[in-house]
Write a protein that holds these residues in place. Structure first.
Motif, short mmCIF file in Angstrom:
data_model
loop_
_atom_site.label_atom_id
_atom_site.label_comp_id
_atom_site.label_asym_id
_atom_site.label_seq_id
_atom_site.Cartn_x
_atom_site.Cartn_y
_atom_site.Cartn_z
N LEU A 123 -11.36 -6.44 -3.69
CA LEU A 123 -10.58 -5.24 -3.94
C LEU A 123 -10.94 -4.63 -5.28
O LEU A 123 -11.13 -5.32 -6.27
N LEU A 154 -6.21 -1.78 -1.75
CA LEU A 154 -6.90 -1.74 -0.47
C LEU A 154 -7.72 -0.46 -0.35
O LEU A 154 -7.27 0.62 -0.75
N TYR A 197 0.87 -1.18 0.00
CA TYR A 197 0.00 0.00 0.00
C TYR A 197 0.90 1.22 0.00
O TYR A 197 1.72 1.40 0.90
N ARG A 204 -6.14 -3.22 9.45
CA ARG A 204 -5.33 -4.24 8.79
C ARG A 204 -3.97 -4.36 9.47
O ARG A 204 -3.33 -3.34 9.78
#
Length: 258
Positions: free
Chosen positions: A111, A121, A81, A129
């Protein structure tokens, strides 16, 4: 430095031109070959915690079947990410990459693609998470409650734009993976607070390895045959460019560092 950057830019242009001519059939066939090779590696089979890049729709090895297999084997799966830093840029960077957990195959399948077509995400889920360094959300390493035996990665499955047979890697130019790896090593240099990080090879990036906990951890790069340079050629690299431990190629080759 200018000549190095120019050489990297030229090579990126050459590889992108080649990749733009590849058919979906060729990419899918090579992806199936690479997936089979990766899943047979002892490093993959033994890994309990791994990160897997989520692929663009074209131009690189697809990873959906790897994610699905990892969950079927009961592994913990983390995915990249990338986000913008709110504060002053660190080490000249305005954005960085974290590895955050997927919860399940269903979570993965839900997703939505970003502007490049990469499954991404939802920003609204980040705080819940697990971060691969411990804790939850972005910069989870700062969470003092994180236990060292429940953090780190056994295996990183990494993309790239070009590779050579000496395990050199050329990325897309943002340096996210190199920075992630070096930041990992820098943060875990203290033996009293060492957490599991991927084993990167001897003297890599000039960070000491003697204080790092080393299990079977490694970096495996996945590559289409067309992304690997001829044996006589090398990827232009600087000191901060980290080589990989294994190169898994779409033509069936599996190259591993000694």
């Amino acid at each position: 430095m200018a000549s190095l950057q120019a050489a990297k830019k030229e090579l990126r242009g050459q590889i992108k031109k080649v990749l733009s001519g590849l058919s979906a059939e060729s990419i899918n066939k090579q992806s199936a070959t690479v997936t089979k090779s990766l899943l047979s590696l002892p490093e993959y089979q033994a890994a309990k915690r791994l990160s897997v890049y989520l692929a663009m729709p074209s131009g690189e090895i697809q990873t959906a079947d790897i994610v699905r297999d990892a969950f079927s084997q009961g592994k913990q799966v983390y995915v990249p990410y990338i986000y913008q830093l709110d504060s002053v840029a660190t080490q000249g960077r305005k954005s960085v990459m974290e590895m955050l957990a997927l919860r399940s195959v269903e979570d993965y399948e839900s997703l939505q693609p970003d502007k490049w077509g990469i499954p991404s995400l939802d920003a609204g889920t980040l705080a819940t998470r697990e971060n691969c360094f411990g804790g939850y959300g972005l910069l989870g390493l700062s969470n003092p409650a994180a236990e060292k035996d429940e953090s780190g990665l056994d295996l990183i499955v990494m993309p790239g734009l070009a590779f050579d047979e000496k395990f050199g890697r050329l990325g897309h130019g943002k340096g996210y993976y190199d920075h992630f790896i070096m930041r990992s090593r820098g943060q875990h240099a203290d033996a009293t607070n060492a957490r599991r990080i991927p084993y990167l090879g001897k003297n890599l990036c000039q960070f000491p390895i003697t204080t790092c906990r080393r299990l079977i951890q490694s970096i495996a790069a996945l590559t289409l045959e067309e992304q690997v340079l001829p044996p006589s050629e090398r990827v232009p690299t600087a000191e901060h460019d980290c080589p990989v431990d294994a190169l898994i190629v779409g033509d069936g080759r599996v190259l591993k560092r000694a």
